[in-house]
Design an enzyme around this catalytic site. Structure first.
Site, PDB file in Angstrom:
ATOM      1  N   HIS A 104     -15.561 -16.591   3.519  1.00 50.76           N
ATOM      2  CA  HIS A 104     -15.749 -16.623   1.922  1.00 50.76           C
ATOM      3  C   HIS A 104     -15.444 -17.620   1.040  1.00 50.76           C
ATOM      4  CE1 HIS A 104     -15.776 -11.960   1.451  1.00 50.76           C
ATOM      5  NE2 HIS A 104     -16.511 -12.208   2.458  1.00 50.76           N
ATOM      6  N   TYR A 108     -11.971  -9.071  -7.768  1.00 54.59           N
ATOM      7  CA  TYR A 108     -10.701  -8.769  -8.538  1.00 54.59           C
ATOM      8  C   TYR A 108     -11.066  -8.228 -10.082  1.00 54.59           C
ATOM      9  CZ  TYR A 108      -8.129 -10.793  -4.644  1.00 54.59           C
ATOM     10  OH  TYR A 108      -7.768 -11.228  -3.289  1.00 54.59           O
ATOM     11  N   PRO A 153       0.078  -7.237  -3.113  1.00 53.68           N
ATOM     12  CA  PRO A 153      -1.128  -7.979  -2.441  1.00 53.68           C
ATOM     13  C   PRO A 153      -2.087  -8.646  -3.093  1.00 53.68           C
ATOM     14  CG  PRO A 153      -1.102  -5.558  -2.762  1.00 53.68           C
ATOM     15  CD  PRO A 153       0.228  -6.101  -3.118  1.00 53.68           C
ATOM     16  N   LYS A 159      -1.512 -12.850  -0.074  1.00 57.65           N
ATOM     17  CA  LYS A 159      -0.627 -13.823   0.663  1.00 57.65           C
ATOM     18  C   LYS A 159       0.440 -13.389   1.719  1.00 57.65           C
ATOM     19  CE  LYS A 159      -2.227 -16.935  -1.661  1.00 57.65           C
ATOM     20  NZ  LYS A 159      -3.366 -17.462  -0.690  1.00 57.65           N
ATOM     21  N   TYR A 168      -5.503 -19.942  -3.629  1.00 59.82           N
ATOM     22  CA  TYR A 168      -6.071 -18.535  -3.067  1.00 59.82           C
ATOM     23  C   TYR A 168      -6.274 -19.091  -1.667  1.00 59.82           C
ATOM     24  CZ  TYR A 168      -8.247 -14.161  -2.436  1.00 59.82           C
ATOM     25  OH  TYR A 168      -8.685 -12.882  -2.126  1.00 59.82           O
TER      26      TYR A 168
HETATM   27  P1  RFL Z   1       4.993  -6.146   9.778  1.00 60.21           P
HETATM   28  O1  RFL Z   1       3.530  -6.077  10.009  1.00 60.21           O
HETATM   29  O2  RFL Z   1       5.458  -5.150   9.016  1.00 60.21           O
HETATM   30  O3  RFL Z   1       5.263  -5.865  11.449  1.00 60.21           O
HETATM   31  C1  RFL Z   1       6.685  -5.605  11.492  1.00 60.21           C
HETATM   32  C2  RFL Z   1       6.751  -4.940  13.082  1.00 60.21           C
HETATM   33  O4  RFL Z   1       8.109  -4.693  13.333  1.00 60.21           O
HETATM   34  C3  RFL Z   1       8.440  -3.321  13.791  1.00 60.21           C
HETATM   35  N1  RFL Z   1       9.690  -2.915  13.362  1.00 60.21           N
HETATM   36  C4  RFL Z   1      10.522  -3.057  14.524  1.00 60.21           C
HETATM   37  N2  RFL Z   1      10.559  -3.267  15.857  1.00 60.21           N
HETATM   38  C5  RFL Z   1      11.584  -2.997  16.552  1.00 60.21           C
HETATM   39  N3  RFL Z   1      13.042  -2.554  15.903  1.00 60.21           N
HETATM   40  C6  RFL Z   1      13.019  -2.510  14.616  1.00 60.21           C
HETATM   41  N4  RFL Z   1      14.078  -1.973  14.108  1.00 60.21           N
HETATM   42  C7  RFL Z   1      11.923  -2.407  13.705  1.00 60.21           C
HETATM   43  N5  RFL Z   1      11.725  -2.602  12.617  1.00 60.21           N
HETATM   44  C8  RFL Z   1      10.398  -2.356  12.312  1.00 60.21           C
HETATM   45  C9  RFL Z   1       7.289  -2.442  12.990  1.00 60.21           C
HETATM   46  O5  RFL Z   1       6.992  -1.551  13.677  1.00 60.21           O
HETATM   47  C10 RFL Z   1       6.052  -3.554  12.969  1.00 60.21           C
HETATM   48  O6  RFL Z   1       5.346  -3.444  13.907  1.00 60.21           O
HETATM   49  O7  RFL Z   1       5.349  -7.438   9.516  1.00 60.21           O
HETATM   50  P2  RFL Z   1       4.818  -8.830   9.717  1.00 60.21           P
HETATM   51  O8  RFL Z   1       4.422  -9.138  11.217  1.00 60.21           O
HETATM   52  O9  RFL Z   1       5.825  -9.906   8.924  1.00 60.21           O
HETATM   53  O10 RFL Z   1       3.449  -9.140   8.903  1.00 60.21           O
HETATM   54  C11 RFL Z   1       3.375  -8.983   7.429  1.00 60.21           C
HETATM   55  C12 RFL Z   1       2.046  -8.404   7.153  1.00 60.21           C
HETATM   56  O11 RFL Z   1       1.886  -7.063   7.755  1.00 60.21           O
HETATM   57  C13 RFL Z   1       1.970  -8.078   5.605  1.00 60.21           C
HETATM   58  O12 RFL Z   1       2.741  -9.344   4.752  1.00 60.21           O
HETATM   59  C14 RFL Z   1       0.649  -8.185   5.027  1.00 60.21           C
HETATM   60  O13 RFL Z   1       0.073  -6.840   5.554  1.00 60.21           O
HETATM   61  C15 RFL Z   1       0.459  -8.087   3.436  1.00 60.21           C
HETATM   62  N6  RFL Z   1      -0.778  -7.571   2.833  1.00 60.21           N
HETATM   63  C16 RFL Z   1      -1.588  -8.724   2.955  1.00 60.21           C
HETATM   64  N7  RFL Z   1      -1.306  -9.853   3.374  1.00 60.21           N
HETATM   65  C17 RFL Z   1      -2.274 -10.810   3.290  1.00 60.21           C
HETATM   66  O14 RFL Z   1      -1.939 -11.960   3.890  1.00 60.21           O
HETATM   67  N8  RFL Z   1      -3.539 -10.682   2.901  1.00 60.21           N
HETATM   68  C18 RFL Z   1      -3.994  -9.533   2.651  1.00 60.21           C
HETATM   69  O15 RFL Z   1      -5.239  -9.416   2.099  1.00 60.21           O
HETATM   70  C19 RFL Z   1      -3.159  -8.246   2.517  1.00 60.21           C
HETATM   71  N9  RFL Z   1      -3.563  -7.310   2.321  1.00 60.21           N
HETATM   72  C20 RFL Z   1      -1.084  -6.376   2.639  1.00 60.21           C
HETATM   73  C21 RFL Z   1      -2.433  -6.021   2.378  1.00 60.21           C
HETATM   74  C22 RFL Z   1      -0.265  -5.225   2.597  1.00 60.21           C
HETATM   75  C23 RFL Z   1      -0.623  -4.058   2.443  1.00 60.21           C
HETATM   76  N10 RFL Z   1       0.496  -2.895   2.540  1.00 60.21           N
HETATM   77  C24 RFL Z   1      -0.029  -1.874   2.904  1.00 60.21           C
HETATM   78  C25 RFL Z   1       1.863  -3.210   2.268  1.00 60.21           C
HETATM   79  C26 RFL Z   1      -2.764  -4.766   1.809  1.00 60.21           C
HETATM   80  C27 RFL Z   1      -1.942  -3.704   1.803  1.00 60.21           C
HETATM   81  C28 RFL Z   1      -2.439  -2.483   1.242  1.00 60.21           C
HETATM   82  C1  PHB Z   2      -7.817  -6.267   1.704  1.00 62.17           C
HETATM   83  O1  PHB Z   2      -8.979  -6.355   2.072  1.00 62.17           O
HETATM   84  O2  PHB Z   2      -7.093  -5.408   2.078  1.00 62.17           O
HETATM   85  C2  PHB Z   2      -7.212  -7.186   0.353  1.00 62.17           C
HETATM   86  C3  PHB Z   2      -7.900  -8.353   0.167  1.00 62.17           C
HETATM   87  C4  PHB Z   2      -7.564  -9.020  -0.814  1.00 62.17           C
HETATM   88  C5  PHB Z   2      -6.165  -8.688  -1.479  1.00 62.17           C
HETATM   89  C6  PHB Z   2      -5.489  -7.737  -1.033  1.00 62.17           C
HETATM   90  C7  PHB Z   2      -5.997  -6.878   0.026  1.00 62.17           C
HETATM   91  O3  PHB Z   2      -5.740  -9.488  -2.389  1.00 62.17           O
END
Ligand code: RFL
Ligand code: PHB
Length: 389
Positions: free
Chosen positions: A72, A200, A292, A296, A384
């Site tokens: 993108h 957005y 989110p 980042k 971004y």
């Molecule tokens: P995770 O993905 O939470 O993985 C942690 C893992 O550790 C396990 N765990 C354990 N394992 C063993 N013993 C324990 N005691 C444990 N406790 C936990 C868990 O089961 C899990 O598998 O952390 P990690 O790897 O640091 O990754 C971080 C990302 O997942 C997170 O920052 C992103 O998903 C945030 N996020 C977004 N980030 C982006 O860069 N771009 C995006 O577009 C974006 N969109 C989002 C998002 C997060 C969202 N939610 C649901 C919070 C959109 C949403 C809706």
């Molecule tokens: C997503 O596609 O889940 C998404 C994209 C951009 C954001 C957050 C979530 O800023």
């Protein structure tokens, strides 16, 4: 039992670090609390910075991403009356890649299996012992028995609710936190995305985001109350809320359909300092959370992995500990910039309870400035697509 590096958490940060370590011949065991299917069932991030894509390439896990990922070159920002595009490529020479976190995680699990690297699923009662000594170990339950694993280093990649951060004595860490008085209700639907790029939307009815996973899979979000329950939202109510927040011309193009996933995520800014205690290092959501808005979270997790991988490469390669010793400082310097951008963009785009007319005019003025000012657009685009490591 002994290994070189124990990684707690098999989410994207733990798997990426494990795979990078494999490329330099360092053995890492990943301990994951859940099953593989559970981890792959979580719908989360969708936008990858260039640095994240480069790291996945370095880890040898980018083949599918190159084929199926969607570059993108810009994004659309809208208000009730106005819309404008920020061109990432024109301002920075770079783009972002739209490719779901689920797919990143699947690719990394596949790469890990192909490398014969060890991942233990459904591990319980993980305890970190002696992280401030030269003989750290992790104790845990697996398949009904208690186990102990010795190592050189422990890396906490276990997310916000994990045990790693809490294993650092309270008087050795400091937390900085802000919670936002709303959440995001997100749905996934097998419909074509409303636009080629992300939208957005700042609207009087609240924030909305139009995102996607592929040509026939859309991801949409609307700002909601944290008291809301996803089950109380019918699909029809969701589509109506989304349409109301988009400019008419865009709302008219929206293709609706049944949702195949629906969930509410809270919005939080959080950082713990430092990101190291003795031989324990924290990466990703275990150390910091961003709202989110701006995408980042996963990308900041990847930049932590980059700095830690540099440190471990030097340490295992030549015994040089300098990059490991500066890990926390270098990672945090970039984390705080991502926190600032996510906080600023969230503040700009959402409706806050009790927001005054003046506050709303400030949002409008800020959006108008961003629309008309080249330097402001460049700063937005640089943040971004991802600040340099
Ligand atoms: P995770 O993905 O939470 O993985 C942690 C893992 O550790 C396990 N765990 C354990 N394992 C063993 N013993 C324990 N005691 C444990 N406790 C936990 C868990 O089961 C899990 O598998 O952390 P990690 O790897 O640091 O990754 C971080 C990302 O997942 C997170 O920052 C992103 O998903 C945030 N996020 C977004 N980030 C982006 O860069 N771009 C995006 O577009 C974006 N969109 C989002 C998002 C997060 C969202 N939610 C649901 C919070 C959109 C949403 C809706
Ligand atoms: C997503 O596609 O889940 C998404 C994209 C951009 C954001 C957050 C979530 O800023």
């Amino acid at each position: 039992m002994r290994t070189q590096v124990i990684i707690i958490g098999g989410g994207p940060s733990g798997l990426l670090l494990g795979q990078l370590l494999h490329t330099i011949g360092v053995e890492a065991v990943v301990l994951e609390r859940r099953t593989r299917d559970y981890v792959l069932g979580r719908i989360r991030a969708g936008v990858l910075e260039r640095g994240t894509v480069d790291l996945l390439a370095r880890a040898g896990a980018d083949a599918r991403l190159r084929k199926e990922g969607m570059p993108h070159n810009g994004t659309l920002l809208t208000s009730d009356t106005d819309s404008f595009r920020v061109d990432f490529t024109a301002h920075t020479g770079h783009s972002v890649m739209v490719y779901g976190q689920t797919e990143v995680t699947r690719d990394l699990y596949d790469a890990r299996a192909a490398a014969g690297a060890q991942t233990l699923f459904e591990v319980d009662n993980v305890q970190i012992i002696g992280a401030d000594t030269d003989a750290p170990q992790v104790q845990f339950d697996h398949e009904g028995t208690g186990k102990a694993l010795q190592c050189d280093f422990i890396v906490g990649c276990d997310g916000f609710h994990g045990v790693s951060r809490l294993s650092i004595p309270q008087d050795k860490r400091r937390a900085f936190e802000k919670t936002y008085p709303f959440g995001w209700l997100g749905i996934l639907s097998e419909t074509p995305p409303v636009d080629d790029e992300l939208i957005y939307a700042n609207s009087a009815h609240g924030f909305a985001l139009c995102s996607m996973r592929n040509a026939n899979l859309s991801r949409y979000y609307v700002q909601c109350s944290m008291q809301d329950n996803a089950d109380n939202w019918t699909d029809a109510a969701f589509w109506e809320a989304l349409k109301r927040r988009l400019p008419d011309a865009i709302a008219e193009r929206l293709v609706t359909g049944p949702s195949i996933e629906k969930s509410i995520a809270p919005l939080r800014s959080f950082v713990t300092e430092p990101m190291r205690w003795g031989r324990l290092f924290l990466c990703g959501d275990a150390a910091h959370i961003v709202p989110p808005t701006g995408a980042k979270g996963l990308n900041t997790a990847a930049s932590d992995v980059h700095y830690l991988f540099e440190g471990l490469t030097d340490w295992y390669g030549s015994g040089d500990a300098r990059a490991l010793d500066s890990y926390s400082e270098r990672a945090l310097a970039r984390v705080w910039k991502a926190e600032r951008f996510s906080w600023w963009f969230s503040s700009l785009m959402h409706r806050f309870p009790g927001q005054s007319d003046f506050d709303q005019r400030m949002q409008q003025a800020e959006l108008a400035f961003l629309r008309s000012n080249d330097a402001a657009q460049k700063a937005f685009a640089e943040n971004y697509v991802g600040l340099p490591y």
